[in-house]
Design an enzyme around this catalytic site. Structure first.
Site, PDB file in Angstrom:
ATOM      1  N   LYS A   1      36.236 -33.523 -45.798  1.00 29.27           N
ATOM      2  CA  LYS A   1      37.659 -33.619 -46.131  1.00 29.27           C
ATOM      3  C   LYS A   1      37.858 -33.008 -47.512  1.00 29.27           C
ATOM      4  O   LYS A   1      37.452 -33.571 -48.524  1.00 29.27           O
ATOM      5  CB  LYS A   1      38.155 -35.067 -46.156  1.00 29.27           C
ATOM      6  CG  LYS A   1      39.683 -35.093 -46.190  1.00 29.27           C
ATOM      7  CD  LYS A   1      40.273 -36.254 -46.944  1.00 29.27           C
ATOM      8  CE  LYS A   1      40.218 -36.138 -48.428  1.00 29.27           C
ATOM      9  NZ  LYS A   1      41.037 -35.049 -49.027  1.00 29.27           N
ATOM     10  N   PRO A   2      38.480 -31.815 -47.566  1.00 30.82           N
ATOM     11  CA  PRO A   2      38.697 -31.181 -48.870  1.00 30.82           C
ATOM     12  C   PRO A   2      39.905 -31.794 -49.571  1.00 30.82           C
ATOM     13  O   PRO A   2      40.650 -32.564 -48.965  1.00 30.82           O
ATOM     14  CB  PRO A   2      38.982 -29.725 -48.486  1.00 30.82           C
ATOM     15  CG  PRO A   2      39.649 -29.815 -47.148  1.00 30.82           C
ATOM     16  CD  PRO A   2      39.060 -31.036 -46.459  1.00 30.82           C
ATOM     17  N   ALA A   3      40.105 -31.429 -50.812  1.00 39.85           N
ATOM     18  CA  ALA A   3      41.257 -31.933 -51.564  1.00 39.85           C
ATOM     19  C   ALA A   3      42.556 -31.342 -51.012  1.00 39.85           C
ATOM     20  O   ALA A   3      42.568 -30.209 -50.527  1.00 39.85           O
ATOM     21  CB  ALA A   3      41.102 -31.585 -53.039  1.00 39.85           C
TER      22      ALA A   3
ATOM     23  N   GLU B   1      29.665 -38.341 -57.394  1.00 35.94           N
ATOM     24  CA  GLU B   1      29.668 -37.510 -58.604  1.00 35.94           C
ATOM     25  C   GLU B   1      31.048 -37.691 -59.196  1.00 35.94           C
ATOM     26  O   GLU B   1      32.030 -37.197 -58.671  1.00 35.94           O
ATOM     27  CB  GLU B   1      29.357 -36.061 -58.207  1.00 35.94           C
ATOM     28  CG  GLU B   1      28.814 -35.254 -59.345  1.00 35.94           C
ATOM     29  CD  GLU B   1      29.915 -34.506 -60.040  1.00 35.94           C
ATOM     30  OE1 GLU B   1      30.440 -35.051 -61.036  1.00 35.94           O
ATOM     31  OE2 GLU B   1      30.266 -33.419 -59.578  1.00 35.94           O
TER      32      GLU B   1
ATOM     33  N   CYS C   1      34.104 -31.408 -64.471  1.00 35.54           N
ATOM     34  CA  CYS C   1      33.645 -32.734 -64.901  1.00 35.54           C
ATOM     35  C   CYS C   1      32.537 -32.636 -65.929  1.00 35.54           C
ATOM     36  O   CYS C   1      32.187 -33.635 -66.538  1.00 35.54           O
ATOM     37  CB  CYS C   1      33.246 -33.586 -63.705  1.00 35.54           C
ATOM     38  SG  CYS C   1      32.316 -32.668 -62.521  1.00 35.54           S
TER      39      CYS C   1
ATOM     40  N   GLU D   1      38.625 -38.874 -70.298  1.00 31.84           N
ATOM     41  CA  GLU D   1      38.457 -37.489 -69.870  1.00 31.84           C
ATOM     42  C   GLU D   1      39.835 -36.805 -69.856  1.00 31.84           C
ATOM     43  O   GLU D   1      40.772 -37.317 -69.245  1.00 31.84           O
ATOM     44  CB  GLU D   1      37.869 -37.501 -68.447  1.00 31.84           C
ATOM     45  CG  GLU D   1      37.403 -36.174 -67.947  1.00 31.84           C
ATOM     46  CD  GLU D   1      36.754 -36.272 -66.563  1.00 31.84           C
ATOM     47  OE1 GLU D   1      37.082 -37.194 -65.786  1.00 31.84           O
ATOM     48  OE2 GLU D   1      35.925 -35.399 -66.266  1.00 31.84           O
TER      49      GLU D   1
HETATM   50  P1  ADP Z   1      41.490 -35.923 -58.800  1.00 33.09           P
HETATM   51  O1  ADP Z   1      42.188 -36.902 -59.675  1.00 33.09           O
HETATM   52  O2  ADP Z   1      40.606 -34.997 -59.517  1.00 33.09           O
HETATM   53  O3  ADP Z   1      42.360 -35.233 -57.808  1.00 33.09           O
HETATM   54  P2  ADP Z   1      40.586 -37.710 -56.785  1.00 33.09           P
HETATM   55  O4  ADP Z   1      39.445 -38.667 -56.877  1.00 33.09           O
HETATM   56  O5  ADP Z   1      41.946 -38.269 -56.617  1.00 33.09           O
HETATM   57  O6  ADP Z   1      40.442 -36.788 -58.036  1.00 33.09           O
HETATM   58  O7  ADP Z   1      40.335 -36.688 -55.596  1.00 33.09           O
HETATM   59  C1  ADP Z   1      39.082 -36.234 -55.169  1.00 33.09           C
HETATM   60  C2  ADP Z   1      39.019 -36.277 -53.676  1.00 33.09           C
HETATM   61  O8  ADP Z   1      39.165 -37.628 -53.258  1.00 33.09           O
HETATM   62  C3  ADP Z   1      40.132 -35.497 -52.973  1.00 33.09           C
HETATM   63  O9  ADP Z   1      39.610 -34.907 -51.800  1.00 33.09           O
HETATM   64  C4  ADP Z   1      41.121 -36.576 -52.619  1.00 33.09           C
HETATM   65  O10 ADP Z   1      41.913 -36.253 -51.508  1.00 33.09           O
HETATM   66  C5  ADP Z   1      40.196 -37.717 -52.287  1.00 33.09           C
HETATM   67  N1  ADP Z   1      40.811 -39.053 -52.336  1.00 33.09           N
HETATM   68  C6  ADP Z   1      41.818 -39.472 -53.135  1.00 33.09           C
HETATM   69  N2  ADP Z   1      42.114 -40.767 -52.867  1.00 33.09           N
HETATM   70  C7  ADP Z   1      41.263 -41.179 -51.898  1.00 33.09           C
HETATM   71  C8  ADP Z   1      41.056 -42.412 -51.185  1.00 33.09           C
HETATM   72  N3  ADP Z   1      41.789 -43.491 -51.446  1.00 33.09           N
HETATM   73  N4  ADP Z   1      40.088 -42.460 -50.249  1.00 33.09           N
HETATM   74  C9  ADP Z   1      39.341 -41.372 -49.992  1.00 33.09           C
HETATM   75  N5  ADP Z   1      39.480 -40.191 -50.605  1.00 33.09           N
HETATM   76  C10 ADP Z   1      40.428 -40.087 -51.559  1.00 33.09           C
END
Ligand code: ADP
Length: 481
Positions: free
Chosen positions: A175-177, A250, A284, A385
């Site tokens: 699952k990408p961002a 990480e 990071c 950070e």
């Molecule tokens: P950032 O603040 O750098 O965006 P996140 O931790 O929110 O960092 O995001 C990193 C990844 O985690 C993304 O793929 C995001 O979609 C995912 N993510 C965010 N919230 C959740 C959650 N509640 N459960 C699983 N994955 C999540």
């Protein structure tokens, strides 16, 4: 880019979300929509996990050499198409093209390196204590691996996880961002072209919390590998406890960058510019706190400000741009809040200090490259950070003092220091409570070396042979003959 091609990849097919809905992906340099991705949820994630579980036995049983060849194929294709893939990174993530191209090559190397390492996951035979026994140790792939990745390295954060997972014989669901699904889709097209069996590699996009919950609650997912914020990492760690699911995390960092009085100052300045302003400070392992020994403080800060002032800010697609936008509005707001808080408490900006809102910059999320002095530990910027293009400079007197300050954080990902004294190099390297240390080196993260943090910066290591260890279970087989 047409939305028909912007789909998820599940069980060897490109698919829409059940709802048929999509979300938009925007260029952080100007707010333009550059593509869409399906708004998937738990049901799509579950199907991907089922497909990965079905594909697992055959993939694990494939001779390592064959897994190796498939992975090499994708790695070489990434190299061959680096310009096209880099463009996609710049469009959705914002980093300058040259950096994006470097990322694509770096990402490809996680595949090629892991591919070669697939052949080196040996077992062991241990002498028993009695004559009629033999003890065998097997290393076996864990099973289905779910990977949740961040936006700051849209290719590399995926290949760093799935390269070693696939090499070890695991199947994967990624699952990408939300900010950067397009690069992921381009990567999965290469997996498809290479001829990976259906279900071995799967990509789902959409609601992070829903998809994450499915990964945690589905017993078929044997391991979760996450890169992202400490906050979400902790949430996943709590969730993983229910099934004692294997985890690699990480998380955030708060890297100290220490310049001793005996350092080569020019080298240290160049190192800091590279380490701090790469990806607009959104990595990071970026330097977050710059400690400079008092006798060289003024000389170092002047040299640094002179270089930083010249960094060319703009849309990463334009030639010569060295600093792109921040990923989105909340990211810009956070950097602004950190700098405003520091200035309010007495910090002084030697250069930069504000968002860029003039002309076309106002359509994106740009912040001026900034150097701050008069920074103290009362300021947010010294304890959290920042994830932006801001270098806060803090003077120090002694080695002992700076080590105490550098280690005084719950984070422990990366640390840097500059010295020409060989004895100090060993003393400091050993005392820094960090998983990654750059000694006179601003770029310690390479595919063959372990990457990961001490303390709250995470669990496990990625990179090199250490990475494959994260994707195998160890079995003791005791045989009486
Ligand atoms: P950032 O603040 O750098 O965006 P996140 O931790 O929110 O960092 O995001 C990193 C990844 O985690 C993304 O793929 C995001 O979609 C995912 N993510 C965010 N919230 C959740 C959650 N509640 N459960 C699983 N994955 C999540």
């Amino acid at each position: 880019m047409s939305s028909e091609t912007n789909l998820m990849y599940v069980d060897g097919h490109w698919v829409e979300a059940d709802s048929g809905k999509h979300f938009e992906v925007k260029n952080p340099a100007n707010g333009e929509v550059v593509g869409t991705a399906p708004s998937g949820g738990w049901a799509e994630a579950r199907r991907a996990v089922v497909a990965a579980a079905r594909a697992f036995p055959a993939w694990a049983a494939l001779p390592a050499k064959e897994r190796c060849n498939l992975l090499l194929h994708v790695g070489y294709e990434m190299q061959a198409r680096k310009e096209q893939l880099a463009r996609l990174v710049t469009l959705e993530e914002g980093k300058p093209l040259a950096e994006a191209e470097a990322e694509v090559l770096y990402a490809a190397e996680f595949l090629t390196w892991s591919a070669e390492e697939a052949k080196r996951v040996p077992g062991e035979m241990i002498p028993a204590s009695v004559a009629n026994k033999r003890i065998l140790v097997l290393r076996q792939p864990i099973g289905v691996v779910a990977a949740i990745t961040p936006w700051n390295f849209p290719f590399a954060m995926i290949t760093r996880k799935i390269g070693p997972a696939l090499a070890a014989g695991c199947t994967v669901v990624v699952k990408p961002a939300e900010q950067t699904p397009l690069s992921a889709m381009a990567l999965f097209r290469l997996f498809e072209e290479a001829g990976f069996p259906a279900g071995a590699v799967n990509l789902v996009t959409g609601d992070p919390a829903e998809i994450g919950k499915e990964f945690l609650s589905n017993p078929q997912v044997r391991k979760l590998s996450f890169t992202g914020s400490t906050e979400v990492g902790k949430l996943l760690m709590r969730g993983a406890a229910e099934q004692v699911k294997r985890l690699s995390l990480e998380l955030g960092g708060h890297a100290p960058f220490i310049v001793f009085e005996d350092a080569d100052l020019d080298r240290a300045v160049d190192g800091l510019v590279a380490c701090k302003f790469r990806n607009a400070g959104q990595t990071c392992i970026c330097a977050n706190r710059v400690f400079v020994q008092e006798p060289v403080f003024n000389a170092f800060s002047a040299k640094l400000a002179d270089k930083v002032r010249l960094l060319k800010v703009g849309n990463g697609l334009e030639p010569g741009v060295q600093l792109g936008p921040l990923i989105d509005e909340p990211a810009l707001a956070k950097v602004r809040a950190h700098v405003d808080d520091a200035v309010r408490k007495g910090a002084k900006a030697l250069c930069g200090g504000r968002p860029r809102l003039d002309g076309d910059f106002g359509k994106g999320h740009f912040f001026e490259p900034t150097v701050l002095t008069n920074v103290n530990t009362e300021m947010k910027i010294a304890v959290e950070e920042t994830f932006g293009p801001v270098a806060p400079l803090i003077p120090f007197r002694s080695e002992e003092e700076v080590l105490a300050k550098a280690n005084n954080t719950p984070y422990g990902l990366a640390a840097y220091f500059y010295t020409r004294d060989a004895s100090r190099l060993f003393r400091v390297m050993e005392k820094l409570e960090y998983g990654i240390v750059g000694a006179n080196d601003p770029a310690p993260a390479v595919p063959q070396a372990p990457f990961g943090g001490y303390k709250e910066s995470g669990l496990g290591r990625e990179g090199g042979r250490y990475a494959l260890e994260e994707y195998v279970e160890i079995k003791n087989v005791s045989i009486a003959i």
